[in-house]
Scaffold this active site. Structure first.
Site, PDB file in Angstrom:
ATOM      1  N   LYS A   1       0.738  -1.281   0.025  1.00 26.95           N
ATOM      2  CA  LYS A   1       0.226  -0.064  -0.108  1.00 26.95           C
ATOM      3  C   LYS A   1       0.600   1.364   0.003  1.00 26.95           C
ATOM      4  CE  LYS A   1      -3.934  -2.101  -0.139  1.00 26.95           C
ATOM      5  NZ  LYS A   1      -4.841  -1.731  -1.400  1.00 26.95           N
TER       6      LYS A   1
HETATM    7  N1  PMP Z   1      -3.457  -8.195   1.446  1.00 30.60           N
HETATM    8  C1  PMP Z   1      -3.556  -7.181   2.518  1.00 30.60           C
HETATM    9  C2  PMP Z   1      -3.001  -7.332   3.814  1.00 30.60           C
HETATM   10  C3  PMP Z   1      -4.277  -5.944   2.025  1.00 30.60           C
HETATM   11  O1  PMP Z   1      -4.228  -5.156   3.208  1.00 30.60           O
HETATM   12  C4  PMP Z   1      -4.823  -5.814   1.129  1.00 30.60           C
HETATM   13  C5  PMP Z   1      -5.422  -4.335   0.532  1.00 30.60           C
HETATM   14  N2  PMP Z   1      -6.797  -4.508   1.143  1.00 30.60           N
HETATM   15  C6  PMP Z   1      -4.666  -6.752  -0.004  1.00 30.60           C
HETATM   16  C7  PMP Z   1      -4.025  -7.981   0.224  1.00 30.60           C
HETATM   17  C8  PMP Z   1      -5.208  -6.760  -1.528  1.00 30.60           C
HETATM   18  O2  PMP Z   1      -4.670  -5.694  -2.145  1.00 30.60           O
HETATM   19  P1  PMP Z   1      -5.536  -4.898  -3.338  1.00 30.60           P
HETATM   20  O3  PMP Z   1      -6.473  -4.154  -2.183  1.00 30.60           O
HETATM   21  O4  PMP Z   1      -4.604  -4.134  -4.003  1.00 30.60           O
HETATM   22  O5  PMP Z   1      -6.169  -5.817  -3.800  1.00 30.60           O
END
Ligand code: PMP
Length: 344
Positions: free
Chosen positions: A48
């Site tokens: 992120k």
């Molecule tokens: N794994 C974790 C620990 C996350 O916080 C997130 C984000 N919500 C994701 C996977 C998935 O990533 P994305 O939001 O880019 O689909």
């Protein structure tokens, strides 16, 4: 000799360019070659960081932010941490509306990074005024000089991965990647990375990981929102109870669902067998690979890249707590009363 100090100007310069690490023991019995993109190497310990920095820089270019402005977001924790980190360096205030499902570690961590945190009930509909979406929206309306990141409905989330994660993986694999396996929450990681990889080679197979209790897999297959798919589950950051704009379903070849229990055991397995201390969704991604391997998805020439989104330290009171595992009824969790005591 030039007397130059070899230092980065600040932690933001360390975002991205995360390593690709071969999976050895966890992949021993699988057919093919497996590599993890270990996003915990980002300075905020998750993927992120990429989207927080990119979206905030885009807002700066558009003149939407000035010193002292406020950045608001809804988050399961990781995005919040990354926004808080970027806000510190760039001099903004950070307000976060988080789900009550988020671990206490995560909430404490956000507060430690200077964020103002509002904890909102997890199991209410997105349109409910108590939901973290509505709370964030209201705070944005009430706060002067604020922007709302809105990662689920912000295409810049996807673009951040199109510009960084995708090119990095293509380069690191020398264009030899055959499969990408990644969790889908906002879908930004998988959609942005996939869009870039498919531009380079349309044959790269893109597999998204979803949770039981989430609508995404069914929507991909039917293009219909089916509320019967929704029920509570434990994995944070994976799956969704709505259809985000940040997912491009067309670049994803298939979705696969994983359970809370198997994902938790798989996360612990990665730590113990590979020495990589990863989060719950990394376990979900490994669990997906196990299921795909059993279905005969891969052959000897497969070069599979799996994204490990964050670090295990964020789950000490959950997946890495034997007591939590036992409380969930997850089998084979080591009971704390079996830990040997030192006798004096
Ligand atoms: N794994 C974790 C620990 C996350 O916080 C997130 C984000 N919500 C994701 C996977 C998935 O990533 P994305 O939001 O880019 O689909």
């Amino acid at each position: 000799m030039e007397n130059k100090i070899n230092a980065h100007n600040n932690v933001l310069e360390l975002i991205g360019n995360t390593p690709l690490v071969k999976l050895n023991r966890v992949a021993e019995s699988f057919t093919g070659n497996f590599y993890a993109k270990v996003e915990a190497f980002n300075p905020g310990h998750s993927s992120k960081d990429r989207i927080a920095n990119f979206i905030i820089e885009e807002a700066e270019h558009k003149g939407l932010l000035k010193p002292g402005s406020t950045i608001i977001e809804t988050t399961s924790g990781n995005t919040g941490f990354s926004i808080a980190m970027v806000s510190i360096i760039k001099g903004y205030k950070c307000i976060l509306a988080v789900s009550s499902k988020s671990s206490l570690d995560k909430i404490d961590m956000l507060r430690s990074m200077g964020a103002e945190v509002y904890v909102c009930p997890a199991h209410v509909a997105p349109e409910d005024p108590r939901s973290y979406y509505q709370v964030a929206k209201r705070l944005h309306e009430e706060t002067k000089d604020s922007i709302y990141i809105n990662q689920y409905f912000n295409k810049l989330n996807t673009e951040a991965h199109y510009r960084s994660t995708g090119p990095e993986i293509w380069k690191q694999t020398n264009g030899q990647i055959t499969h990408l396996v990644a969790c889908s929450g906002t879908g930004g990681t998988i959609s942005g990375t996939a869009a870039y990889l498919k531009e380079q080679n349309p044959n790269v197979k893109i597999i998204a990981v979803d949770a039981y209790g989430s609508v995404l897999k069914k929507y991909h297959e039917t293009r219909e929102f089916d509320s019967k798919e929704i029920y509570p589950y434990r994995i944070e950051g994976l799956g969704k109870n709505l259809i985000p704009d940040s997912i491009d379903f067309d670049v994803i070849d298939k979705f696969i669902k994983v359970t809370d229990e198997e994902s938790a055991h798989s996360a612990r397995e990665i730590s113990r067998k590979e020495g990589m201390f990863v989060g719950y969704t990394s376990g979900a991604a490994l669990q997906a690979i196990k299921q795909l391997d059993a279905e005969g998805e891969f052959d000897e020439n497969s070069n599979v890249v799996v994204i490990f989104p964050d670090h295990g330290s964020r789950y000490m009171s959950k997946v890495y707590s034997d007591k939590w595992m036992a409380d969930q009824g997850f089998s084979n969790a080591i009971s704390t009363d079996k830990i040997p005591e030192v006798q004096y």
